[in-house]
Design a protein around this motif. Structure first.
Motif, PDB file in Angstrom:
ATOM      1  N   CYS A  91       7.696 -20.241  14.391  1.00  0.00           N
ATOM      2  CA  CYS A  91       8.284 -19.790  15.656  1.00  0.00           C
ATOM      3  C   CYS A  91       9.803 -19.868  15.647  1.00  0.00           C
ATOM      4  O   CYS A  91      10.439 -19.545  16.639  1.00  0.00           O
ATOM      5  CB  CYS A  91       7.711 -20.591  16.830  1.00  0.00           C
ATOM      6  SG  CYS A  91       8.288 -22.286  16.914  1.00  0.00           S
ATOM      7  N   CYS A 131       5.614 -29.118  14.688  1.00  0.00           N
ATOM      8  CA  CYS A 131       6.473 -28.365  15.614  1.00  0.00           C
ATOM      9  C   CYS A 131       5.942 -28.566  17.026  1.00  0.00           C
ATOM     10  O   CYS A 131       4.764 -28.331  17.291  1.00  0.00           O
ATOM     11  CB  CYS A 131       6.479 -26.889  15.237  1.00  0.00           C
ATOM     12  SG  CYS A 131       7.426 -25.886  16.403  1.00  0.00           S
ATOM     13  N   CYS A 170      11.261 -24.428  12.160  1.00  0.00           N
ATOM     14  CA  CYS A 170       9.867 -24.031  12.011  1.00  0.00           C
ATOM     15  C   CYS A 170       9.786 -22.616  11.448  1.00  0.00           C
ATOM     16  O   CYS A 170      10.453 -21.704  11.929  1.00  0.00           O
ATOM     17  CB  CYS A 170       9.192 -24.095  13.371  1.00  0.00           C
ATOM     18  SG  CYS A 170       7.502 -23.512  13.359  1.00  0.00           S
ATOM     19  N   ASN A 190       2.829 -25.962  14.364  1.00  0.00           N
ATOM     20  CA  ASN A 190       2.899 -25.823  12.909  1.00  0.00           C
ATOM     21  C   ASN A 190       3.055 -27.185  12.226  1.00  0.00           C
ATOM     22  O   ASN A 190       3.857 -28.014  12.638  1.00  0.00           O
ATOM     23  CB  ASN A 190       4.100 -24.909  12.583  1.00  0.00           C
ATOM     24  CG  ASN A 190       4.491 -24.951  11.127  1.00  0.00           C
ATOM     25  OD1 ASN A 190       3.663 -25.070  10.244  1.00  0.00           O
ATOM     26  ND2 ASN A 190       5.791 -24.830  10.881  1.00  0.00           N
ATOM     27  N   CYS A 197       4.876 -24.793  18.599  1.00  0.00           N
ATOM     28  CA  CYS A 197       3.723 -23.984  18.194  1.00  0.00           C
ATOM     29  C   CYS A 197       2.670 -24.784  17.435  1.00  0.00           C
ATOM     30  O   CYS A 197       1.608 -24.266  17.116  1.00  0.00           O
ATOM     31  CB  CYS A 197       4.185 -22.787  17.358  1.00  0.00           C
ATOM     32  SG  CYS A 197       4.715 -23.231  15.694  1.00  0.00           S
TER      33      CYS A 197
HETATM   34 ZN   LIG Z   1       6.970 -23.759  15.633  1.00  0.00          ZN
END
Ligand SMILES: [Zn+2]
Length: 79
Positions: A63, A14, A60, A19, A17
């Motif tokens: 987020c 992501c 995601c 991820n 963030c």
């Molecule tokens: Zn994210």
């Protein structure tokens, strides 16, 4: 909006963030199913052949950003 597809050496990340591990993937696919019904009429799918498959969006789980993924190398790939 196109989602880059991961390969043997890359994975999703992501961009917002960071991820790497949790995504909701919306996928549309065309499949042929072998449906086997028992004598009571209860269906059971015994085989499934995927004819085509398209990933429509990746969201995601951390987020909630949609289609904000990029491809990064998997650990150990590349070097
Ligand atoms: Zn994210």
């Amino acid at each position: 909006m196109t989602v880059p597809l991961p390969t043997a050496t890359t994975r999703w990340r992501c961009t917002l963030c960071g991820n790497l591990t949790r995504f909701d993937v919306t996928r549309s696919s065309k499949v042929v199913e072998y449906v086997h019904l028992d004598l009571a009429g209860e269906p059971k799918i015994e085989e499934r052949e995927v004819l085509s498959e398209t990933i429509e969006s990746v969201r995601c789980r951390w987020c909630n950003a949609a289609d904000k993924v990029e491809l990064v190398d998997r650990p150990g790939a590349g070097s």
